[in-house]
Enzyme design. Sequence first.
Site, mmCIF file in Angstrom:
data_model
loop_
_atom_site.group_PDB
_atom_site.id
_atom_site.type_symbol
_atom_site.label_atom_id
_atom_site.label_comp_id
_atom_site.label_asym_id
_atom_site.label_seq_id
_atom_site.Cartn_x
_atom_site.Cartn_y
_atom_site.Cartn_z
ATOM 1 N N ASP A 13 44.390 38.034 35.368
ATOM 2 C CA ASP A 13 45.034 39.283 35.816
ATOM 3 C C ASP A 13 45.892 39.931 34.729
ATOM 4 O OD1 ASP A 13 44.023 38.706 38.417
ATOM 5 O OD2 ASP A 13 45.732 37.374 38.731
ATOM 6 N N LYS A 16 42.798 42.913 31.723
ATOM 7 C CA LYS A 16 41.643 42.943 30.808
ATOM 8 C C LYS A 16 40.758 44.148 31.104
ATOM 9 C CE LYS A 16 40.418 38.785 32.140
ATOM 10 N NZ LYS A 16 41.612 38.293 32.816
ATOM 11 N N ASN A 38 35.210 35.559 41.734
ATOM 12 C CA ASN A 38 36.642 35.246 41.830
ATOM 13 C C ASN A 38 37.433 36.260 41.003
ATOM 14 O OD1 ASN A 38 35.435 34.153 39.550
ATOM 15 N ND2 ASN A 38 36.633 32.277 39.533
ATOM 16 N N GLY A 40 37.796 40.328 39.506
ATOM 17 C CA GLY A 40 37.559 41.621 40.123
ATOM 18 C C GLY A 40 38.479 42.666 39.568
ATOM 19 N N HIS A 41 37.965 43.871 39.417
ATOM 20 C CA HIS A 41 38.875 44.950 39.112
ATOM 21 C C HIS A 41 38.437 46.248 39.755
ATOM 22 C CE1 HIS A 41 36.654 44.075 35.270
ATOM 23 N NE2 HIS A 41 36.105 45.198 35.663
HETATM 24 P P1 IMP Z 1 38.633 29.536 41.908
HETATM 25 O O1 IMP Z 1 38.253 30.155 40.612
HETATM 26 O O2 IMP Z 1 38.365 30.410 43.095
HETATM 27 O O3 IMP Z 1 38.058 28.157 42.074
HETATM 28 O O4 IMP Z 1 40.233 29.331 41.896
HETATM 29 C C1 IMP Z 1 40.871 28.398 41.029
HETATM 30 C C2 IMP Z 1 42.192 28.936 40.503
HETATM 31 O O5 IMP Z 1 41.932 30.035 39.642
HETATM 32 C C3 IMP Z 1 43.135 29.471 41.593
HETATM 33 O O6 IMP Z 1 44.457 29.209 41.184
HETATM 34 C C4 IMP Z 1 42.876 30.963 41.574
HETATM 35 O O7 IMP Z 1 43.970 31.705 42.062
HETATM 36 C C5 IMP Z 1 42.649 31.193 40.090
HETATM 37 N N1 IMP Z 1 41.815 32.369 39.817
HETATM 38 C C6 IMP Z 1 40.492 32.487 39.962
HETATM 39 N N2 IMP Z 1 40.068 33.701 39.590
HETATM 40 C C7 IMP Z 1 41.150 34.373 39.191
HETATM 41 C C8 IMP Z 1 41.353 35.689 38.650
HETATM 42 O O8 IMP Z 1 40.432 36.485 38.455
HETATM 43 N N3 IMP Z 1 42.645 35.999 38.348
HETATM 44 C C9 IMP Z 1 43.671 35.131 38.507
HETATM 45 N N4 IMP Z 1 43.524 33.911 38.997
HETATM 46 C C10 IMP Z 1 42.277 33.534 39.337
#
Ligand code: IMP
Length: 434
Positions: A13, A16, A38, A40-41
């Site tokens: 976040d 980028k 996971n 997104g923007h």
């Molecule tokens: P996962 O990628 O859904 O397995 O989540 C694992 C960890 O990565 C968690 O703490 C999420 O909040 C974090 N996370 C995953 N994708 C993002 C993102 O795009 N931005 C910030 N944190 C992320």
Amino acid sequence: MPNVVVIGAQWGDEGKGKFVDLLTQQADVVVRFQGGNNAGHTVVVGGEKTVLHLIPSGILHPGKACVIGNGVVVDPEVLADEIAELKARGFLKDDEQLVLSLDAHVIMPWHKALDIARENRMGAGKIGTTGRGIGPTYEDKVARRGLRIRDLLDEARLARKVKERLASAREELARLGASFDVEEAALLKKHIDLGRTLAPYAKDASLWLHRAIKSGKSLLFEGAQGTLLDVDHGTYPFVTSSNTVAGNAACGSGVGPTALDRIIGISKAYSTRVGSGPYPSELMEATGDRLRQVGGEYGATTGRPRRTGWIDVLALRYAVRVNGLDGLAITKLDVLTGFPEIKIAIGYKCGERNFDEMPSDLETLERCEAVYETLPGWTEKLEGVRRWDELPKAARTYLERVAQLAGVKIVAVSVGADRGETIVLENPFQVPRR
Ligand code: IMP
């Protein structure tokens, strides 16, 4: 023309999306190489909001190609919806504009169910995942039992794999006390249809990229999440399940590392983190709330409020090291306007021990408190600033100190959400190829 990698230097976040959007204008091809939806923007074009989780925002620029590399995990439903939405808005008129690696792994409905069920079972120790099935999909990839895009295109193979994997997922979900009321035939039919929708884009992406490089095209590699969420180099186990560092731009797309000419890290002028895990410079009081409010720090994917804190140069120095950063772009400097003083985490204290580099042991890191250097703030609004020397003196001093402590030069500074609200000090596309 050189190829540029853009990486998050903190916990994701970092903003980028804005730099990727800015740099896309100079690239021919934008490449995703890890993560999935996971990330997104939100991109605003012509007053209309489009939320993209998988396809790089470069797709909104006619004539640019976007590649989803082998290292990405793809939820085919999300991808099909993004394609449909883009087409409905008049984008992606030419299917050649999107390339989907045949080797990218597929997030299946049971991966999402497993992600959520496992998190629910972990209670206080949970990672705080996005619940999108990212971890379980990478797990199957490494265990050599995953489904890839190429499997969606072969009905017999898909049927066999779905039967096998669904049975074992059902067993695990039952053990976890979660229900999974999905009928096999319906699931199979849905995925055969999704395979047909995605077929026009499915290609040998590595070969496609190789040819693009040979023909003199310029590539922009768009990292998702951030360095400290890297499965090897982040705050394990509170990380995502992919390598988020620059080296994976090569592995996750099938180009050789010598194709990566310039590595740029992105960092906010402060810091944020979503989900659980150590965060020594976190602010638990009013200053943290203010950063959250002014910075609009709520997740683009899950809407969760982000944890907020001061910038941490130990984390940045670490990002410089593990990514080999050539430069750092600082985002959201405008959010700091009006804070009477601004702090930089310059070290950690853990009981009697002091650290000037990030400790690699999680339990130590969890007990660390940041040691700060305090600098004066500024009150001037920054939105109209376009040149370094127009920045308030205190803002320049702050950035210079961050760069000095992190051991990297600052190549750009963002002072507002708009594309134009940026001070560019060095254009990564204007350096010679390696
Ligand atoms: P996962 O990628 O859904 O397995 O989540 C694992 C960890 O990565 C968690 O703490 C999420 O909040 C974090 N996370 C995953 N994708 C993002 C993102 O795009 N931005 C910030 N944190 C992320």
